[in-house]
Write a protein that holds these residues in place. Structure first.
Motif, mmCIF file in Angstrom:
data_model
loop_
_atom_site.group_PDB
_atom_site.id
_atom_site.type_symbol
_atom_site.label_atom_id
_atom_site.label_comp_id
_atom_site.label_asym_id
_atom_site.label_seq_id
_atom_site.Cartn_x
_atom_site.Cartn_y
_atom_site.Cartn_z
ATOM 1 N N GLY A 141 0.913 -1.292 0.151
ATOM 2 C CA GLY A 141 0.015 -0.013 0.135
ATOM 3 C C GLY A 141 0.861 1.392 -0.158
ATOM 4 O O GLY A 141 0.475 2.181 -0.546
ATOM 5 N N PHE A 142 1.993 1.330 0.718
ATOM 6 C CA PHE A 142 2.679 2.204 0.787
ATOM 7 C C PHE A 142 3.459 2.602 -0.680
ATOM 8 O O PHE A 142 3.601 3.725 -1.228
ATOM 9 C CB PHE A 142 3.778 1.967 1.868
ATOM 10 C CG PHE A 142 5.083 3.192 1.755
ATOM 11 C CD1 PHE A 142 4.713 4.566 2.374
ATOM 12 C CD2 PHE A 142 6.213 2.974 1.210
ATOM 13 C CE1 PHE A 142 5.579 5.237 2.374
ATOM 14 C CE2 PHE A 142 7.194 4.013 1.313
ATOM 15 C CZ PHE A 142 6.994 5.138 1.717
ATOM 16 N N LEU A 143 3.797 1.222 -1.290
ATOM 17 C CA LEU A 143 4.427 1.729 -2.737
ATOM 18 C C LEU A 143 3.478 2.177 -3.540
ATOM 19 O O LEU A 143 3.494 3.071 -4.523
ATOM 20 C CB LEU A 143 5.159 0.394 -2.980
ATOM 21 C CG LEU A 143 6.263 -0.126 -2.231
ATOM 22 C CD1 LEU A 143 6.962 -1.442 -2.673
ATOM 23 C CD2 LEU A 143 7.238 1.068 -2.248
ATOM 24 N N LEU A 144 2.163 1.523 -3.581
ATOM 25 C CA LEU A 144 0.937 2.330 -4.265
ATOM 26 C C LEU A 144 0.879 3.658 -3.999
ATOM 27 O O LEU A 144 0.807 4.569 -5.193
ATOM 28 C CB LEU A 144 -0.101 1.505 -4.224
ATOM 29 C CG LEU A 144 -0.111 -0.033 -4.877
ATOM 30 C CD1 LEU A 144 -1.446 -0.410 -4.198
ATOM 31 C CD2 LEU A 144 -0.191 0.060 -6.388
ATOM 32 N N ALA A 145 1.092 4.223 -3.126
ATOM 33 C CA ALA A 145 0.832 5.744 -2.702
ATOM 34 C C ALA A 145 2.187 6.342 -3.298
ATOM 35 O O ALA A 145 1.876 7.464 -3.708
ATOM 36 C CB ALA A 145 0.619 5.771 -1.092
ATOM 37 N N VAL A 146 3.164 5.909 -3.239
ATOM 38 C CA VAL A 146 4.569 6.558 -3.705
ATOM 39 C C VAL A 146 4.283 6.667 -5.153
ATOM 40 O O VAL A 146 4.833 7.665 -5.680
ATOM 41 C CB VAL A 146 5.721 5.681 -3.305
ATOM 42 C CG1 VAL A 146 7.167 6.263 -3.756
ATOM 43 C CG2 VAL A 146 5.955 5.946 -1.754
ATOM 44 N N TRP A 147 3.986 5.469 -5.682
ATOM 45 C CA TRP A 147 3.814 5.573 -7.224
ATOM 46 C C TRP A 147 2.816 6.104 -7.786
ATOM 47 O O TRP A 147 2.554 6.184 -8.754
ATOM 48 C CB TRP A 147 4.070 4.185 -7.884
ATOM 49 C CG TRP A 147 5.220 3.408 -7.459
ATOM 50 C CD1 TRP A 147 6.604 3.957 -7.398
ATOM 51 C CD2 TRP A 147 5.395 1.985 -7.344
ATOM 52 N NE1 TRP A 147 7.492 3.112 -7.323
ATOM 53 C CE2 TRP A 147 6.735 1.763 -7.106
ATOM 54 C CE3 TRP A 147 4.629 1.063 -7.222
ATOM 55 C CZ2 TRP A 147 7.505 0.505 -6.869
ATOM 56 C CZ3 TRP A 147 5.227 -0.527 -7.024
ATOM 57 C CH2 TRP A 147 6.622 -0.363 -6.820
ATOM 58 N N LYS A 148 2.064 6.913 -6.908
ATOM 59 C CA LYS A 148 0.617 7.684 -7.260
ATOM 60 C C LYS A 148 -0.236 6.788 -7.909
ATOM 61 O O LYS A 148 -0.606 6.960 -9.286
ATOM 62 C CB LYS A 148 1.349 8.902 -7.865
ATOM 63 C CG LYS A 148 1.872 9.641 -6.744
ATOM 64 C CD LYS A 148 2.192 11.068 -7.564
ATOM 65 C CE LYS A 148 3.135 11.948 -6.639
ATOM 66 N NZ LYS A 148 3.526 13.223 -6.949
ATOM 67 N N ALA A 149 -0.486 5.604 -7.787
ATOM 68 C CA ALA A 149 -1.493 4.713 -8.245
ATOM 69 C C ALA A 149 -2.883 5.275 -8.355
ATOM 70 O O ALA A 149 -3.110 5.998 -7.301
ATOM 71 C CB ALA A 149 -1.486 3.155 -7.951
ATOM 72 N N SER A 150 -3.643 4.859 -9.200
ATOM 73 C CA SER A 150 -4.964 5.425 -9.221
ATOM 74 C C SER A 150 -5.827 4.749 -8.044
ATOM 75 O O SER A 150 -5.647 3.680 -7.638
ATOM 76 C CB SER A 150 -5.697 4.721 -10.487
ATOM 77 O OG SER A 150 -7.101 4.809 -10.575
ATOM 78 N N PRO A 151 -6.603 5.574 -7.384
ATOM 79 C CA PRO A 151 -7.423 5.154 -6.348
ATOM 80 C C PRO A 151 -8.431 3.821 -6.284
ATOM 81 O O PRO A 151 -8.439 2.993 -5.554
ATOM 82 C CB PRO A 151 -8.527 6.346 -5.819
ATOM 83 C CG PRO A 151 -7.583 7.767 -6.668
ATOM 84 C CD PRO A 151 -7.142 7.042 -7.721
ATOM 85 N N SER A 152 -8.757 3.633 -7.555
ATOM 86 C CA SER A 152 -9.420 2.447 -7.930
ATOM 87 C C SER A 152 -8.492 1.263 -7.935
ATOM 88 O O SER A 152 -9.002 0.091 -7.451
ATOM 89 C CB SER A 152 -10.238 2.580 -9.330
ATOM 90 O OG SER A 152 -9.414 2.847 -10.329
ATOM 91 N N ILE A 153 -7.341 1.302 -8.289
ATOM 92 C CA ILE A 153 -6.228 0.258 -8.223
ATOM 93 C C ILE A 153 -6.191 0.070 -6.979
ATOM 94 O O ILE A 153 -6.039 -1.253 -6.487
ATOM 95 C CB ILE A 153 -5.162 0.681 -9.136
ATOM 96 C CG1 ILE A 153 -5.467 0.952 -10.453
ATOM 97 C CG2 ILE A 153 -4.029 -0.338 -8.988
ATOM 98 C CD1 ILE A 153 -5.957 -0.259 -11.348
ATOM 99 N N VAL A 154 -5.912 0.997 -6.213
ATOM 100 C CA VAL A 154 -5.559 0.599 -4.582
ATOM 101 C C VAL A 154 -6.733 -0.128 -4.070
ATOM 102 O O VAL A 154 -6.175 -0.886 -3.477
ATOM 103 C CB VAL A 154 -5.171 2.261 -3.946
ATOM 104 C CG1 VAL A 154 -5.258 1.880 -2.570
ATOM 105 C CG2 VAL A 154 -3.952 2.648 -4.558
ATOM 106 N N VAL A 155 -7.716 0.393 -4.220
ATOM 107 C CA VAL A 155 -9.065 -0.260 -3.636
ATOM 108 C C VAL A 155 -9.118 -1.688 -4.112
ATOM 109 O O VAL A 155 -9.239 -2.524 -3.195
ATOM 110 C CB VAL A 155 -10.269 0.478 -4.271
ATOM 111 C CG1 VAL A 155 -11.531 -0.326 -3.604
ATOM 112 C CG2 VAL A 155 -10.254 1.651 -3.305
ATOM 113 N N LEU A 156 -9.114 -2.001 -5.386
ATOM 114 C CA LEU A 156 -8.765 -3.380 -5.991
ATOM 115 C C LEU A 156 -7.889 -4.193 -5.255
ATOM 116 O O LEU A 156 -8.139 -5.161 -4.822
ATOM 117 C CB LEU A 156 -8.856 -3.360 -7.556
ATOM 118 C CG LEU A 156 -10.215 -2.868 -8.098
ATOM 119 C CD1 LEU A 156 -9.838 -2.650 -9.482
ATOM 120 C CD2 LEU A 156 -11.322 -3.630 -7.825
ATOM 121 N N VAL A 157 -6.554 -3.805 -5.083
ATOM 122 C CA VAL A 157 -5.559 -4.435 -4.643
ATOM 123 C C VAL A 157 -5.524 -4.793 -3.286
ATOM 124 O O VAL A 157 -5.519 -5.766 -2.623
ATOM 125 C CB VAL A 157 -4.227 -3.683 -4.910
ATOM 126 C CG1 VAL A 157 -3.153 -4.142 -3.950
ATOM 127 C CG2 VAL A 157 -3.709 -3.580 -6.345
#
Length: 61
Positions: A34-50
């Motif tokens: 989750g931290f890496l997804l935030a650092v890489w500025k992933a789309s919120p929908s991708i973060v929710v799915l992951v």
């Protein structure tokens, strides 16, 4: 400049509550992902799915 999502994830990883809630390597990998997804500025929908998939995987193991 650090955006608010990255700062929040950094705080969550360093917070004693999250450290005591990390019971094993899978939990740590989940938080780190989750931290890496935030650092890489992933789309919120991708973060929710992951996180949804990871949560189901952690509960059913």
């Amino acid at each position: 400049m650090i955006d608010s999502a990255t700062a929040t994830m950094r705080a969550a990883l360093c917070d004693p509550v999250s450290i005591s809630a990390t019971l094993g390597p899978a939990d740590f990998a989940f938080a780190l992902g989750g931290f890496l997804l935030a650092v890489w500025k992933a789309s919120p929908s991708i973060v929710v799915l992951v996180y949804a998939a990871g949560g189901i995987a952690l509960v059913t193991r």
